[in-house]
Each structure stands twice: as structure tokens, then as C-alpha cells.
Design an enzyme around this catalytic site. Structure first.
Site, PDB file in Angstrom:
ATOM      1  N   SER A 112       0.925  -1.240   0.017  1.00 38.30           N
ATOM      2  CA  SER A 112      -0.005   0.134  -0.108  1.00 38.30           C
ATOM      3  C   SER A 112       0.793   1.348   0.025  1.00 38.30           C
ATOM      4  CB  SER A 112      -0.928  -0.012   1.177  1.00 38.30           C
ATOM      5  OG  SER A 112      -1.789  -1.135   1.225  1.00 38.30           O
ATOM      6  N   ARG A 113       2.159   1.310  -0.505  1.00 39.29           N
ATOM      7  CA  ARG A 113       3.059   2.283  -0.527  1.00 39.29           C
ATOM      8  C   ARG A 113       3.171   3.097   0.540  1.00 39.29           C
ATOM      9  NH1 ARG A 113       3.440  -0.043  -5.341  1.00 39.29           N
ATOM     10  NH2 ARG A 113       2.725   0.874  -7.070  1.00 39.29           N
TER      11      ARG A 113
END
Ligand SMILES: NC(=O)C1=CN([C@@H]2O[C@H](COP(=O)(O)OP(=O)(O)OC[C@H]3O[C@@H](n4cnc5c(N)ncnc54)[C@H](OP(=O)(O)O)[C@@H]3O)[C@@H](O)[C@H]2O)[C@@H](O)CC1
Ligand SMILES: Cc1cc2nc3c(=O)[nH]c(=O)nc-3n(C[C@H](O)[C@H](O)[C@H](O)COP(=O)(O)O)c2cc1C
Ligand SMILES: Cc1ncc(COP(=O)(O)O)c(C=O)c1O
Ligand SMILES: [K+]
Length: 455
Positions: A431-432
Site C-alpha cells: 500500500s505504498r
């Protein structure tokens, strides 16, 4: 990558003949070829369909060797991290096949009967391996395969279909001549594509079976692409069309925590560098070097790191190149390493100095003689009227130094050393929400400060 026009295609008779030749005079056994074929299929699948997104694989295996390839592929895919299931309705009672079934059972790979297959295969599976019929298929499919092939014909986008050697139900030479046959997303041709592959229009055509000896290739005038590196498969046909905006990888890595890293960033760099080398990454020492000129205009290019310690990070180049001139105008630079397979990036910044002439001399003479001559020939970053200019001078100098005498280092060639005042170790996360640990120095204090930055 190879243009499909330059690949040759086999008739059904030629395919069977090659099979007999390989397993007769050429000394191969069917088990061996099947193992290599199945491994080629598994590596082709893994190249395009990553297990993180396409883990649920159904291998539908027919009664012949094509079915055997499917069983082998499923075993390798299991070891690659996929979750294969097998549908194998007409088992062949030969020891080769019963052995493959036992191997899969010992890995707890489930076998599903045709009756237990869901009508809509997209519910339970991401990839279907069509290993029903290969090059000995003839006539119209008989039960129970007729019904399975019908279900494969009506699939929507998912699951994707990977056909082994021949899209099952297609005529081996004429392809989908009646129309309405299955439309695989991937075809893995084995040994060489069969004539039906000419009408394959899916996005991924691969070739597997890296075992064809030159005598076979010559006899059948096979034009085949070379396999890259140690790969068991090679893409043939057009490269796939991609939606660039949808290209993304979700990084999954171990956490990078403040209390686990070294307090000295050079030691931390060494740790990561060694891990990248141990992981077999190519050119672990390749780094992007960014410089700016006096007008503050940035410029980046790759160079090779040739050494590092507490005194700094060293690379070699031409002092009169663009980067050399930038560094004389502004002696500060940034280095960037990206170790893709490890989801890691390292940024290093600081002032840059030339290393001593003696160090440069020593390194220059350690290089291959061809590269030493190359450095003399190349007035790096200047305009060249044509490549022959470089090669003519290279030839001349090669002759001149063919007696093995010392090749003098050009005055304008040597090393730079960047003395870091900033490091950042980046570890990609889902999710970065990546880990970023920055090491910085404060004026007059030799101790590094470690801070976590928002991703
Ligand atoms: N170097 C190489 O070449 C290599 C080749 N390899 C692989 O071998 C494959 C060729 O294998 P193969 O010869 O065993 O034949 P394949 O097509 O799997 O099936 C034949 C079976 O299907 C049956 N069958 C036929 N028509 C049917 C129908 N209409 N409806 C129902 N059944 C039908 C037929 O039964 P029969 O008609 O004889 O009763 C027989 O049982 C090749 O494509 C590649 O994948 C690799 O493993 C290694 C390297
Ligand atoms: C992986 C890789 C490593 C390279 N290593 C060096 C190097 O160590 N030294 C060098 O001068 N050029 C190296 N080059 C070539 C540079 O990227 C660049 O083309 C050249 O130095 C001219 O850059 P400039 O005109 O900005 O000075 C390398 C290129 C690649 C792709
Ligand atoms: C132009 C140029 N110079 C120097 C190098 C570094 O070469 P070596 O590893 O022989 O020092 C490279 C490497 O790619 C290069 O392209
Ligand atoms: K097939």
C-alpha cells in the site's frame, strides 16, 4: 524477443518425427523431455502471471504427453508459490504418469474430478493450464474433454488460459479453422511452434523446450530464437500491449526498523550491498549519478561504483565528460541504487572530489586492455560523426599495443569520490507505506542522526 516472422513452424508429421528422433537416436527419454517441457511451461506462466495475483491454477491434463507436461508444470508452479489443482480425468496407467501423480499428491496438490469442477471456472481459478491435447490430437474431441473444452470456450476475461503446445481442440496445422475454438491468452510452444500457432492471436506466445540439438535444428531448418541467460523459455511474437497507467507492483518485504539498522550508514550500506550480491542481482554496483551544472540544471546517468569505505564512494570516468564538467562547476552529487528484486533503494548525497592520480593509475591498469584503449578513444560526451571513427582508432591502438606494452592512462580519465553527508535506505512495503530511514549529519557533529521519513 523475436519477430514471429522469423520463427519456423512444424507440421504434425514433423513434430512427431522430431519427437521420435529425440527419444531414439539422440538418447533422450520421455521423462526428461516432459520434465523440461513442464518446467518451460511453469517458467513462462511465472514470467507473465505473478503468484501474488494469479495463485489459483487449474491444470487440466489430457491422456497423452501433453497432459504429462501439465502435471510437471503444476508441480513446478507449486514450488514457485502457486496453488495448483489438477483435473486429470483419463489417467494413463504407465509408471511415468503414476509417478507424476504421486509426486503431486505428496505435495498435497488437490485432484478435482470433472463433475466437481464449477460450471463457471472463473470463480475458483485465476489461471487454467490447458494440457489436454498436444500435437497428436486428431478429429473432434471426445468425452469428457468435449465438455471441458466447451467450458473453456465460453470463459470471460478471467481465468486466463495457458495452452501447452496446442490450444486444445484446434487442428494441429490449421488452427481454429472452424472458429469458435478456445482463445488462450498464452501459448507455450514446445521445441518449435506447430503450424496452428500461426493463427494464435493472444498476447503471450512463448517457446519452451531448451533442448533442441543443432542436428535437429539443421535437419528441419528450424529458425528459433535464442534463450536469454539461463531461462527455460523465451517470448516469441509481438511484445504485449500494456496499459502503462496500470503498471504497478505491490512491494512486500520484511520491515526495516530503526533498532535493527547499523548506526553507521556505511556499515548498513555494506550489509545491503552484500545481500544484493548474495541474491545474485546483476550489476549491484550500478548506480545513477546526478550532477548539476553552474546553471543549476540537473543531469543523471548510470556509473559503476568501484569501491566504498568511510572515506567515500568511488567511480571512474572521463574528467572532460558532461558529468566531469558539471562536477567542476558544482562539486556536489547524488547517487542512487535500485535493487529491484529486493524492493530496495539507497540514496546517497554529498560533496565530490577527484581521487589521487596514483589511485586512478592503479585502477586504470587493472581494467581489461580493450577498456583501457576504449577510454583513450572516447572523448566522452563529445559529438562523433559515426561509430567507424571510434572503431578505426580502436583498431589502430589495438595494433599499436599488441606487443603487450603498457597502455598509458589518458590524463583526463580518473576517479571521483563522493563523501556522503546524507543516506536514505528505502524498503518497499504494501500500500505504498514504505520504510524510509534517513541518516544525516549535523554541522560539527560526527554522529549520524537516524530519522524515519513518511513514504
Ligand atoms: N519434443 C517433443 O516433441 C515434446 C513433446 N512433448 C509433449 O508431447 C505432446 C505430444 O504428446 P502425445 O504424442 O502423447 O499426444 P497428445 O497430443 O498429448 O495426446 C494424445 C492423446 O490424446 C488422445 N486423443 C487424440 N485425439 C483425441 C480426440 N479427438 N479426443 C479425445 N482424445 C484424443 C489420444 O488418444 P487416441 O486417439 O490415440 O486414442 C492420446 O491418448 C506435445 O504436444 C507436447 O506437449 C513434451 O512432453 C516433450 C517434448
Ligand atoms: C550500467 C552502466 C554503467 C556505466 N558505468 C559507467 C562508468 O563507470 N563510468 C562512465 O564514465 N560511464 C559509465 N556508463 C556510461 C554513462 O551512463 C554515460 O553514458 C557516460 O558516462 C556519459 O555520461 P555524461 O555525458 O553525462 O558524462 C555506464 C552506463 C551504464 C548503463
Ligand atoms: C563509458 C564507460 N566507462 C567506464 C565504465 C566502467 O568500466 P570498468 O568497469 O571497466 O571500469 C563503463 C561501464 O559501463 C562505461 O560504460
Ligand atoms: K494443449
Amino acid at each position: 524477443m523475436q519477430d514471429s516472422a522469423s520463427v519456423s513452424y512444424l507440421s504434425q508429421r514433423e513434430a512427431a518425427e522430431i519427437d521420435e528422433t529425440l527419444m531414439g537416436p539422440l538418447g533422450f527419454s520421455v521423462d526428461q523431455l516432459m520434465e523440461l517441457a513442464g518446467l518451460s511451461v511453469a517458467t513462462s506462466v511465472a514470467e507473465v502471471y505473478k503468484p501474488s495475483e494469479y495463485s489459483r491454477v487449474l491444470a487440466i491434463c489430457g491422456p497423452g504427453n501433453n497432459g504429462g507436461d501439465g502435471l510437471v508444470a503444476a508441480r513446478h508452479l507449486h514450488h514457485f508459490g502457486y496453488k495448483p489443482s489438477i483435473c486429470y480425468p483419463k489417467r494413463t496407467p504407465k509408471s511415468l504418469y503414476t509417478g507424476l501423480v504421486t509426486q503431486l499428491e505428496s505435495l498435497s496438490v488437490p485432484f478435482v474430478s470433472v463433475d466437481d469442477l464449477p460450471e463457471d471456472l472463473s470463480e475458483d481459478f485465476d489461471v487454467i493450464i490447458d494440457a489436454i491435447f498436444g500435437f497428436s490430437f486428431h478429429g473432434a474431441p471426445r468425452p469428457p474433454f468435449d465438455d471441458i473444452i466447451r467450458r473453456l470456450q465460453t470463459l470471460q476475461k478471467r481465468p486466463v488460459i495457458v495452452s501447452v503446445d496446442i490450444p486444445s481442440g484446434w487442428h494441429v496445422e490449421e488452427g481454429d479453422h472452424e472458429g469458435g475454438g478456445i482463445k488462450p491468452d498464452m501459448l507455450v510452444s514446445l521445441t518449435a511452434p506447430k503450424l496452428c500457432a500461426k493463427s494464435f492471436s493472444g498476447p503471450h506466445h512463448f517457446l519452451g523446450g531448451r533442448f533442441v540439438p543443432p542436428s535437429v535444428a539443421e535437419k528441419y531448418k528450424l529458425e528459433l530464437p535464442s534463450y536469454p541467460g539461463t531461462s527455460m523459455c523465451v517470448r516469441i511474437g509481438k511484445p504485449p500491449k500494456v496499459d502503462i497507467s496500470a503498471m504497478r507492483v505491490n512491494y512486500v518485504s520484511p520491515e526495516l526498523l530503526e533498532d535493527q539498522v547499523e548506526s553507521d550508514p556505511v556499515l548498513q550500506f555494506r550489509k545491503w550491498f552484500d545481500e544484493a550480491v548474495a541474491a545474485g542481482l546483476r550489476e549491484t554496483n550500478a548506480m545513477a549519478l546526478s550532477t548539476t551544472n553552474k546553471d543549476r540544471k540537473p543531469s543523471s546517468r548510470m556509473v559503476l561504483l568501484k569501491g566504498f569505505d568511510e572515506n567515500g564512494f568511488v567511480w571512474f570516468t572521463n574528467y572532460e565528460s558532461k558529468k566531469g564538467s558539471d562536477l567542476s562547476e558544482n562539486p556536489f552529487a547524488a547517487l542512487l541504487f535500485y535493487w529491484e528484486d529486493m524492493n530496495r533503494q539507497v540514496r546517497i548525497e554529498g560533496p565530490v572530489e577527484r581521487i589521487s592520480e596514483e589511485e586512478s593509475e592503479n585502477y586504470y591498469h587493472s581494467r581489461p586492455r580493450g577498456s583501457q584503449i576504449g577510454a583513450i578513444v572516447s572523448k566522452q560526451s563529445s559529438v562523433v560523426p559515426g561509430r567507424h571513427v571510434l572503431y578505426d582508432e580502436y583498431e589502430e591502438l589495438t595494433k599499436k599495443y599488441s606487443d603487450g606494452s603498457v597502455i598509458p592512462k589518458p590524463k583526463n580519465w580518473g576517479g571521483f569520490r563522493l563523501k556522503p553527508n546524507l543516506f536514505e535506505f528505502w524498503q518497499g512495503q504494501p500500500s505504498r507505506l514504505h520504510d524510509r530511514l534517513q541518516y544525516s549529519l549535523q554541522e560539527g557533529n560526527p554522529a549520524w542522526i537516524i530519522r524515519r521519513l513518511a513514504p
